[in-house]
Design an enzyme around this catalytic site. Structure first.
Site, PDB file in Angstrom:
ATOM      1  N   SER A   1      -0.851   4.310  10.064  1.00 41.88           N
ATOM      2  CA  SER A   1      -0.145   3.027  10.209  1.00 41.88           C
ATOM      3  C   SER A   1       1.365   3.210  10.132  1.00 41.88           C
ATOM      4  CB  SER A   1      -0.575   2.076   9.102  1.00 41.88           C
ATOM      5  OG  SER A   1      -1.975   1.997   9.037  1.00 41.88           O
TER       6      SER A   1
HETATM    7  N1  SAH Z   1      -5.130   3.827   6.337  1.00 36.88           N
HETATM    8  C1  SAH Z   1      -4.977   4.858   7.359  1.00 36.88           C
HETATM    9  C2  SAH Z   1      -4.868   4.330   8.757  1.00 36.88           C
HETATM   10  C3  SAH Z   1      -6.147   3.863   9.190  1.00 36.88           C
HETATM   11  S1  SAH Z   1      -6.532   3.793  10.908  1.00 36.88           S
HETATM   12  C4  SAH Z   1      -3.802   5.761   7.064  1.00 36.88           C
HETATM   13  O1  SAH Z   1      -3.087   5.518   6.083  1.00 36.88           O
HETATM   14  O2  SAH Z   1      -3.648   6.725   7.802  1.00 36.88           O
HETATM   15  C5  SAH Z   1      -8.103   3.023  10.652  1.00 36.88           C
HETATM   16  C6  SAH Z   1      -9.198   3.952  10.199  1.00 36.88           C
HETATM   17  O3  SAH Z   1     -10.329   3.142   9.936  1.00 36.88           O
HETATM   18  C7  SAH Z   1      -9.617   4.949  11.272  1.00 36.88           C
HETATM   19  O4  SAH Z   1      -9.513   6.245  10.771  1.00 36.88           O
HETATM   20  C8  SAH Z   1     -11.067   4.565  11.552  1.00 36.88           C
HETATM   21  O5  SAH Z   1     -11.907   5.681  11.837  1.00 36.88           O
HETATM   22  C9  SAH Z   1     -11.479   3.894  10.255  1.00 36.88           C
HETATM   23  N2  SAH Z   1     -12.615   3.000  10.325  1.00 36.88           N
HETATM   24  C10 SAH Z   1     -12.922   2.081  11.279  1.00 36.88           C
HETATM   25  N3  SAH Z   1     -14.078   1.454  10.974  1.00 36.88           N
HETATM   26  C11 SAH Z   1     -14.506   1.986   9.789  1.00 36.88           C
HETATM   27  C12 SAH Z   1     -15.653   1.773   8.951  1.00 36.88           C
HETATM   28  N4  SAH Z   1     -16.589   0.890   9.249  1.00 36.88           N
HETATM   29  N5  SAH Z   1     -15.756   2.511   7.828  1.00 36.88           N
HETATM   30  C13 SAH Z   1     -14.825   3.425   7.484  1.00 36.88           C
HETATM   31  N6  SAH Z   1     -13.739   3.682   8.236  1.00 36.88           N
HETATM   32  C14 SAH Z   1     -13.577   2.971   9.376  1.00 36.88           C
END
Ligand code: SAH
Length: 223
Positions: free
Chosen positions: A67
Site C-alpha cells: 500500500s
Molecule cells: N497490507 C499489505 C498490502 C496488502 S495487498 C502490505 O502492507 O503490504 C492485499 C493483500 O491481501 C494481498 O497480498 C492479497 O493476496 C491479500 N488477500 C486478499 N484476499 C485475502 C484473503 N481472503 N485472505 C488473506 N489475504 C487476502
C-alpha cells in the site's frame, strides 16, 4: 570527538516521506514514529527497493501491491492502537503494515492467502525484529477464530461489505478499519466501532485496494 555521520540519500528520503505523511493528514506522533522505525525497503524486492520511500503503492510478488505509505498511516491512525491491543490484519501482502503495527500493539496476527507472500512477509518481519507478529497462511475471510476476539481489525483488501465473520471476532469497544466497494472502482475507507448497542460507521475517504478473495491461492511457483 568524532564528527557526526552525514545523512545518506536514503535517510533524507525517509525524512521526506515522514513529511509527506504529515501533509496527507497523518498527525499522530506515535504512528509517525512507528512508520519512521519501519524500513519499507525490507518489504520490497529488487528494483523497487530504490523507490521504497516514495509515497506510492508498489508491486510485490503474486501480482499484489504494497500500500501507499500515506494510506498505511491514515488507516493505522484511524485504528487507534495501543500497547494493550491484540490486532488482526487481513491481507499481510509484503508485511509492511504489520511491521508498522508491531511498534504500537501488544500482538499482531496477519493472514495472507498467497503462501509465497506469507513466507516473504515472515522473513522481512523477522529481519526488522518484529517478534510480536505472527503471519498465518490462510483465508482471512474466516478471520482467526482461535485468537478471537480482537481489539482491532484492519483489512487491507477490498470487500463489498464489512465481512460479518470479522465483525463477530471484534471485541465490544473494538475498532475495525477497512476499504469497502467493488475492486475495479473507487472504494471507501470505513471505520467501524463495535459498541454494546451495535455498530457505528464513519467514512474516512476514497482508496483503491486489490480485492479480498475467498480461499487460499493455488500458487504455481511456491517461492
Ligand atoms: N497490507 C499489505 C498490502 C496488502 S495487498 C502490505 O502492507 O503490504 C492485499 C493483500 O491481501 C494481498 O497480498 C492479497 O493476496 C491479500 N488477500 C486478499 N484476499 C485475502 C484473503 N481472503 N485472505 C488473506 N489475504 C487476502
Amino acid at each position: 570527538m568524532s564528527e557526526p555521520t552525514p545523512p545518506t540519500v536514503q535517510d533524507e528520503a525517509r525524512w521526506a516521506l515522514i513529511f509527506a505523511l504529515q501533509q496527507e493528514g497523518v498527525r499522530d506522533r506515535e504512528v509517525l514514529d512507528a512508520m519512521e522505525a519501519t524500513p519499507r525497503k525490507l518489504f520490497l524486492d529488487g528494483i523497487f527497493r530504490a523507490r521504497a520511500y516514495e509515497n506510492i503503492p508498489l508491486p510485490i510478488s503474486c501480482g499484489q501491491t504494497i500500500s501507499q505509505p500515506s494510506v498505511v498511516g491514515l488507516m493505522t491512525q484511524a485504528l487507534q492502537v495501543d500497547r494493550r491491543c491484540k490486532v488482526l490484519e487481513i491481507g499481510a501482502g509484503s508485511g509492511y503494515q504489520a511491521g508498522v503495527l508491531s511498534h504500537l500493539a501488544r500482538r499482531v496476527y496477519t493472514i495472507e492467502r498467497h503462501r509465497p507472500l506469507a513466507r516473504q512477509a515472515r522473513a522481512a518481519l523477522q529481519e526488522m525484529g518484529a517478534d510480536n507478529v505472527t503471519v498465518v497462511t490462510g483465508d482471512g475471510t474466516s478471520g482467526l477464530p482461535e485468537q478471537a476476539p480482537f481489539d482491532r481489525i484492519i483489512v487491507t483488501a477490498a470487500a463489498e461489505d464489512p465481512p460479518s465473520i470479522l465483525l463477530e471476532q471484534l471485541r465490544v469497544g473494538g475498532i475495525m478499519v477497512l476499504p469497502v466497494g467493488q475492486s475495479d472502482t473507487v472504494q471507501h475507507l470505513i471505520k467501524v466501532i463495535k459498541t454494546a448497542d451495535g455498530l457505528e460507521y464513519s467514512e474516512l475517504g476514497d482508496v483503491r485496494f486489490v480485492p479480498l478473495l475467498e480461499g487460499v491461492a493455488e500458487d504455481i511457483a511456491d517461492g
